[in-house]
Design a protein around this motif. Structure first.
Motif, PDB file in Angstrom:
ATOM      1  N   SER A 113       0.856  -1.187   0.000  1.00 39.32           N
ATOM      2  CA  SER A 113       0.000   0.000   0.000  1.00 39.32           C
ATOM      3  C   SER A 113       0.894   1.239   0.000  1.00 39.32           C
ATOM      4  CB  SER A 113      -0.928   0.010   1.219  1.00 39.32           C
ATOM      5  OG  SER A 113      -0.178  -0.013   2.425  1.00 39.32           O
ATOM      6  N   ARG A 114       0.301   2.383  -0.264  1.00 34.08           N
ATOM      7  CA  ARG A 114       1.065   3.628  -0.230  1.00 34.08           C
ATOM      8  C   ARG A 114       1.328   4.022   1.220  1.00 34.08           C
ATOM      9  NH1 ARG A 114      -0.149   7.216  -5.145  1.00 34.08           N
ATOM     10  NH2 ARG A 114       0.221   8.917  -3.670  1.00 34.08           N
ATOM     11  N   ARG A 115       2.524   4.491   1.492  1.00 34.58           N
ATOM     12  CA  ARG A 115       2.858   4.867   2.869  1.00 34.58           C
ATOM     13  C   ARG A 115       2.039   6.054   3.363  1.00 34.58           C
ATOM     14  NH1 ARG A 115       9.439   4.657   3.255  1.00 34.58           N
ATOM     15  NH2 ARG A 115       9.697   2.478   2.623  1.00 34.58           N
ATOM     16  N   ASP A 116       1.534   6.868   2.442  1.00 35.95           N
ATOM     17  CA  ASP A 116       0.731   8.001   2.887  1.00 35.95           C
ATOM     18  C   ASP A 116      -0.716   7.601   3.171  1.00 35.95           C
ATOM     19  OD1 ASP A 116      -0.275   7.611   0.347  1.00 35.95           O
ATOM     20  OD2 ASP A 116       0.400   9.539  -0.462  1.00 35.95           O
ATOM     21  N   GLY A 117      -1.042   6.299   3.001  1.00 31.82           N
ATOM     22  CA  GLY A 117      -2.371   5.801   3.343  1.00 31.82           C
ATOM     23  C   GLY A 117      -2.415   5.275   4.766  1.00 31.82           C
ATOM     24  N   LYS A 118      -3.600   4.856   5.200  1.00 29.70           N
ATOM     25  CA  LYS A 118      -3.782   4.404   6.589  1.00 29.70           C
ATOM     26  C   LYS A 118      -4.094   2.908   6.629  1.00 29.70           C
ATOM     27  CE  LYS A 118      -5.438   8.933   8.102  1.00 29.70           C
ATOM     28  NZ  LYS A 118      -6.537   9.719   8.732  1.00 29.70           N
ATOM     29  N   LEU A 119      -3.214   2.128   5.976  1.00 27.62           N
ATOM     30  CA  LEU A 119      -3.466   0.696   5.883  1.00 27.62           C
ATOM     31  C   LEU A 119      -2.334  -0.135   6.480  1.00 27.62           C
ATOM     32  CD1 LEU A 119      -5.029   0.485   2.302  1.00 27.62           C
ATOM     33  CD2 LEU A 119      -6.211   0.317   4.508  1.00 27.62           C
ATOM     34  N   TRP A 194       3.394 -11.371  -4.612  1.00 31.62           N
ATOM     35  CA  TRP A 194       4.547 -12.189  -4.243  1.00 31.62           C
ATOM     36  C   TRP A 194       5.701 -11.264  -3.869  1.00 31.62           C
ATOM     37  CZ3 TRP A 194       6.294 -16.032  -1.956  1.00 31.62           C
ATOM     38  CH2 TRP A 194       7.519 -16.645  -2.230  1.00 31.62           C
ATOM     39  N   GLY A 195       6.299 -11.492  -2.706  1.00 30.18           N
ATOM     40  CA  GLY A 195       7.255 -10.581  -2.090  1.00 30.18           C
ATOM     41  C   GLY A 195       8.424 -10.134  -2.939  1.00 30.18           C
ATOM     42  N   PRO A 196       9.131 -11.039  -3.638  1.00 29.98           N
ATOM     43  CA  PRO A 196      10.288 -10.583  -4.422  1.00 29.98           C
ATOM     44  C   PRO A 196       9.931  -9.543  -5.481  1.00 29.98           C
ATOM     45  CG  PRO A 196      10.419 -12.935  -4.074  1.00 29.98           C
ATOM     46  CD  PRO A 196       9.077 -12.515  -3.551  1.00 29.98           C
ATOM     47  N   LEU A 197       8.787  -9.694  -6.136  1.00 36.24           N
ATOM     48  CA  LEU A 197       8.349  -8.702  -7.115  1.00 36.24           C
ATOM     49  C   LEU A 197       8.042  -7.378  -6.429  1.00 36.24           C
ATOM     50  CD1 LEU A 197       7.380  -7.798  -9.942  1.00 36.24           C
ATOM     51  CD2 LEU A 197       5.142  -8.812  -9.375  1.00 36.24           C
ATOM     52  N   ALA A 198       7.321  -7.450  -5.309  1.00 30.82           N
ATOM     53  CA  ALA A 198       6.924  -6.235  -4.594  1.00 30.82           C
ATOM     54  C   ALA A 198       8.128  -5.492  -4.032  1.00 30.82           C
ATOM     55  CB  ALA A 198       5.961  -6.594  -3.465  1.00 30.82           C
ATOM     56  N   LEU A 209       6.197   3.167  -0.883  1.00 28.68           N
ATOM     57  CA  LEU A 209       5.255   2.072  -0.698  1.00 28.68           C
ATOM     58  C   LEU A 209       5.541   1.326   0.599  1.00 28.68           C
ATOM     59  CD1 LEU A 209       5.184   0.609  -4.336  1.00 28.68           C
ATOM     60  CD2 LEU A 209       3.564   2.213  -3.297  1.00 28.68           C
ATOM     61  N   ARG A 210       4.478   0.847   1.217  1.00 27.86           N
ATOM     62  CA  ARG A 210       4.569   0.061   2.456  1.00 27.86           C
ATOM     63  C   ARG A 210       4.423  -1.415   2.090  1.00 27.86           C
ATOM     64  NH1 ARG A 210       0.251   1.838   4.564  1.00 27.86           N
ATOM     65  NH2 ARG A 210       1.135   3.458   5.903  1.00 27.86           N
ATOM     66  N   ILE A 211       5.334  -2.233   2.602  1.00 26.13           N
ATOM     67  CA  ILE A 211       5.293  -3.676   2.345  1.00 26.13           C
ATOM     68  C   ILE A 211       5.250  -4.412   3.679  1.00 26.13           C
ATOM     69  CG2 ILE A 211       6.611  -5.641   1.467  1.00 26.13           C
ATOM     70  CD1 ILE A 211       7.585  -3.931  -0.760  1.00 26.13           C
ATOM     71  N   GLU A 212       4.247  -5.279   3.842  1.00 27.17           N
ATOM     72  CA  GLU A 212       4.098  -6.062   5.075  1.00 27.17           C
ATOM     73  C   GLU A 212       3.663  -7.480   4.711  1.00 27.17           C
ATOM     74  OE1 GLU A 212       2.631  -2.928   8.419  1.00 27.17           O
ATOM     75  OE2 GLU A 212       1.155  -3.353   6.846  1.00 27.17           O
TER      76      GLU A 212
END
Length: 267
Positions: A113-119, A194-198, A209-212
């Motif tokens: 998700s975008r880091r400027d979002g609330k997710l 899939w994590g490697p692509l992200a 971008l936020r990755i979790e």
């Protein structure tokens, strides 16, 4: 006749040396790879699987020769299955169609998700998922679809879900990254990728971008979000598989450095 004899002898010596050089030249390591599949591989050798394969070939003292084939259905049948290549990098450990090495990394599906979002802090059971637009990677066949696609379907999350084919539009560069471009430009709020692509895309994105990791990692006791990744070889190549396993162990630190450089989420 004397001169002619000398010329013949010199030619014979040259041919003998050339034949000897050819005889001592090692056979190339034939590698199955997709020519347009970053961050994994591409024809310019810029993917992390290209880098890891080069390490293996170096230690085997064999040059690399690629057998380029788009990773679509029939990929294994048309490459390893027809003995056109020796190695396929980036295979799910235990894949039945090949013999696989011990894993050289373990990664996960992620929420992007975008880091400027609330997710931040999403899980598959988060109520916020019912109020946002969601992108998910799809294969196209429900029975063989990606684990996140199944996980969203069993939760009744269909109306606000946008499917993106895993293969993407192959006529374009980085075809699988379309789902991430949609997060970046706001077309969707969150994607399950899939994590490697992200991770690779996030390092290059102009939008933070936020990755979790997707949790739970094992959904409905049948759809894992975390996978071990190995090298695949033909089933009759047990000796080569063992040699590659030894190199993967010896080069573990270097391989980890490569993966981290490309932003691969390591579990």
């Amino acid at each position: 006749m004397g001169r002619d004899g000398d010329a013949v002898r010199r030619l014979a010596i040259v041919l003998f040396v050339m034949l000897g050089a050819c005889a001592n030249r090692p056979d190339p390591l034939l590698v199955c790879a997709d020519p347009n599949n970053l961050p994994f591989s591409d024809k310019q050798g810029e993917g992390f699987e290209n880098r890891i394969v080069e390490l293996i070939a170096h230690d085997l003292r064999r040059p690399v020769r690629y057998v380029w084939w788009a990773q679509r259905r029939g990929y294994v049948r048309n490459t390893l299955g027809k003995q056109k290549c020796d190695v396929w990098a980036g295979v799910a450990s235990g894949l039945e169609m090949t013999a696989t090495t011990r894993p050289y990394y373990r990664s996960t599906y992620v929420f992007v998700s975008r880091r400027d979002g609330k997710l931040a802090g999403l899980t598959l059971d988060d109520a916020r998922l019912r109020k946002v637009t969601i992108g998910v990677q799809m294969v196209g066949d429900d029975g063989m679809n990606t684990p996140p696609a199944h996980a969203l379907a069993v939760r009744g999350l269909r109306a606000n879900v946008h499917g993106y084919m895993v293969y993407g539009n192959y006529a374009l560069p980085d075809p699988a990254a379309d789902i991430l471009r949609s997060v970046e430009d706001g077309t969707i709020d969150v994607a399950l990728v899939w994590g490697p692509l992200a991770g690779w895309y996030a390092k290059r994105s102009k939008v933070p971008l936020r990755i979790e990791p997707v949790t739970p990692w094992l959904d409905q006791a049948q759809w894992p979000m975390v996978y071990d990744v190995s090298m695949g070889v033909r089933k009759d190549e047990g000796k080569l598989r063992k040699r590659i396993e030894g190199i993967l162990t010896h080069r573990k630190a270097r391989i980890r450095t490569i993966l981290e450089k490309y932003g691969v989420p390591l579990v």
